[in-house]
Design a protein around this motif. Structure first.
Motif, mmCIF file in Angstrom:
data_model
loop_
_atom_site.group_PDB
_atom_site.id
_atom_site.type_symbol
_atom_site.label_atom_id
_atom_site.label_comp_id
_atom_site.label_asym_id
_atom_site.label_seq_id
_atom_site.Cartn_x
_atom_site.Cartn_y
_atom_site.Cartn_z
ATOM 1 N N SER A 65 51.856 44.451 51.707
ATOM 2 C CA SER A 65 52.367 43.146 52.046
ATOM 3 C C SER A 65 52.284 42.266 50.704
ATOM 4 O O SER A 65 52.587 40.929 51.175
ATOM 5 C CB SER A 65 51.494 42.757 53.222
ATOM 6 O OG SER A 65 51.812 43.732 54.390
ATOM 7 N N ALA A 66 51.696 42.714 49.848
ATOM 8 C CA ALA A 66 51.273 41.734 48.841
ATOM 9 C C ALA A 66 52.480 41.733 47.749
ATOM 10 O O ALA A 66 52.989 42.692 47.452
ATOM 11 C CB ALA A 66 49.951 41.848 48.236
ATOM 12 N N GLY A 67 52.752 40.399 47.285
ATOM 13 C CA GLY A 67 53.593 40.310 46.060
ATOM 14 C C GLY A 67 52.798 40.660 44.766
ATOM 15 O O GLY A 67 53.551 41.071 43.769
ATOM 16 N N THR A 68 51.677 40.373 44.669
ATOM 17 C CA THR A 68 50.858 40.756 43.642
ATOM 18 C C THR A 68 49.753 41.640 43.877
ATOM 19 O O THR A 68 48.973 41.013 44.760
ATOM 20 C CB THR A 68 50.523 39.603 42.707
ATOM 21 O OG1 THR A 68 51.637 38.792 42.181
ATOM 22 C CG2 THR A 68 49.761 39.431 41.479
ATOM 23 N N ILE A 69 49.236 42.498 43.168
ATOM 24 C CA ILE A 69 48.213 43.327 43.177
ATOM 25 C C ILE A 69 47.342 43.158 42.036
ATOM 26 O O ILE A 69 47.607 43.657 40.888
ATOM 27 C CB ILE A 69 48.628 44.857 43.719
ATOM 28 C CG1 ILE A 69 49.335 44.792 44.872
ATOM 29 C CG2 ILE A 69 47.120 45.615 43.783
ATOM 30 C CD1 ILE A 69 49.688 46.046 45.271
ATOM 31 N N MET A 70 46.124 42.739 42.160
ATOM 32 C CA MET A 70 45.027 42.748 40.846
ATOM 33 C C MET A 70 44.352 43.882 41.105
ATOM 34 O O MET A 70 43.563 43.977 42.240
ATOM 35 C CB MET A 70 44.465 41.332 40.815
ATOM 36 C CG MET A 70 45.607 39.997 40.382
ATOM 37 S SD MET A 70 44.758 38.797 40.114
ATOM 38 C CE MET A 70 45.867 37.448 39.832
ATOM 39 N N VAL A 71 44.100 44.714 39.989
ATOM 40 C CA VAL A 71 43.038 45.931 40.102
ATOM 41 C C VAL A 71 42.227 45.496 39.261
ATOM 42 O O VAL A 71 42.124 45.410 37.987
ATOM 43 C CB VAL A 71 43.889 47.073 39.761
ATOM 44 C CG1 VAL A 71 43.096 48.496 39.717
ATOM 45 C CG2 VAL A 71 45.327 47.244 40.463
ATOM 46 N N VAL A 72 41.057 45.662 39.931
ATOM 47 C CA VAL A 72 39.601 45.180 39.397
ATOM 48 C C VAL A 72 38.870 46.373 38.989
ATOM 49 O O VAL A 72 38.768 47.488 39.630
ATOM 50 C CB VAL A 72 38.563 44.419 40.329
ATOM 51 C CG1 VAL A 72 37.272 44.038 39.323
ATOM 52 C CG2 VAL A 72 39.388 43.139 40.585
ATOM 53 N N THR A 73 38.640 46.580 37.506
ATOM 54 C CA THR A 73 37.701 47.603 36.901
ATOM 55 C C THR A 73 36.602 47.063 36.056
ATOM 56 O O THR A 73 36.566 45.869 35.822
ATOM 57 C CB THR A 73 38.720 48.429 36.039
ATOM 58 O OG1 THR A 73 38.090 49.766 35.710
ATOM 59 C CG2 THR A 73 39.333 47.777 34.864
#
Length: 265
Positions: free
Chosen positions: A153-161
């Motif tokens: 459902s998201a336009g942007t996905i930020m992946v935290v590492t």
């Protein structure tokens, strides 16, 4: 780095098009500061003049309300049970200037929601997002069906590492599954708890090389957040870092991420 292929979910293009202002915060594993980042990002967006909703989408281990020191009378469990709508579950967090839809802390029952119900919930979130400038979704860690459904459902996905090898490997696994299910997804990387900005960029480049070499994609770096003892103090005191320590390095790093986000969209 490699991960077994996960069962795919059918893409929903119409929902994706409508959910461009939804930012999902993901991570391959827990313990990387994902929820803290989701809270701080929401706070920074609100301080930048945006109308923001923070949605706790970690259906297994919801804890946004705990980190904020909230005791909401409504939560996502009430929505799933049919006692209220998603809109009615939103509460105002006045200290941060943004709204919150809390999960159900200390309960794993929401983790077993049927896939069809999850998709409807995701669609409801997209509809609700129409009333906000930004909606930040704190996803659970991993690549389970609930996480993948909300991320769709998201336009942007930020992946935290972080710099931990397991964190990098699991971040890669999330990026791999997402890029397979949603080719062309707006995936961005956030390196948290880095010893320095340069060290964070080095960590990002390690992940980038794997993505380019095996997946043929180049997710950009959203930003580096430096290791900061004031983060732990803020979490321990159940207070957003921008309230407790607004001049902290970690707070400044998140504000820099927001500045780029607002400028480029």
């Amino acid at each position: 780095m490699s991960t077994p292929d996960a069962p795919t979910l059918a893409p929903r293009p119409t929902v994706r098009a409508k959910g461009r202002n939804i930012i999902a915060i993901a991570s391959g594993k827990g313990g990387v500061g994902k929820t803290w980042f989701a809270i701080t990002l929401s706070h920074a967006l609100a301080r930048a003049g945006q109308k923001v909703l923070l949605f706790d989408g970690d259906l297994g281990l919801a804890n946004v309300d705990i980190q904020l020191g909230l005791m909401p009378k409504t939560d996502l469990g009430s929505v799933v049970a049919g006692r209220m709508t998603l809109n009615q579950a939103a509460v105002s967090f006045d200290a941060g200037g943004f709204d919150v839809i809390a999960g159900r802390s200390g309960s794993g029952t929401l983790a077993n929601i049927p896939l069809s119900r999850l998709q409807l919930l995701g669609d409801d979130l997209v509809t609700l997002a129409g009333g906000y400038d930004r909606v930040v979704v704190d996803l659970g860690a991993g690549v389970e069906k609930s996480i993948r459904t909300f991320s769709q459902s998201a336009g942007t996905i930020m992946v935290v590492t972080t710099d931990e090898p397991t964190s990098l490997t699991d971040a890669y696994a999330f990026i791999k599954v997402t890029s397979m299910e949603r080719p062309g997804s707006d995936l961005r990387v956030v390196v948290n708890m880095a010893n320095s900005t340069r060290e964070g960029e080095r960590i990002y480049n390690t992940l980038l090389k794997a993505c380019e070499g095996f997946l043929k994609i180049s997710p950009p770096l959203a930003g580096v957040i430096r290791r900061d003892l004031k983060v732990r103090e803020a979490i321990r005191n159940q207070t957003p870092i921008m309230t407790r320590s607004p001049n902290a390095e970690a707070a400044a790093d998140v504000e820099a991420i927001v500045e780029r986000l607002v400028r480029t969209r």
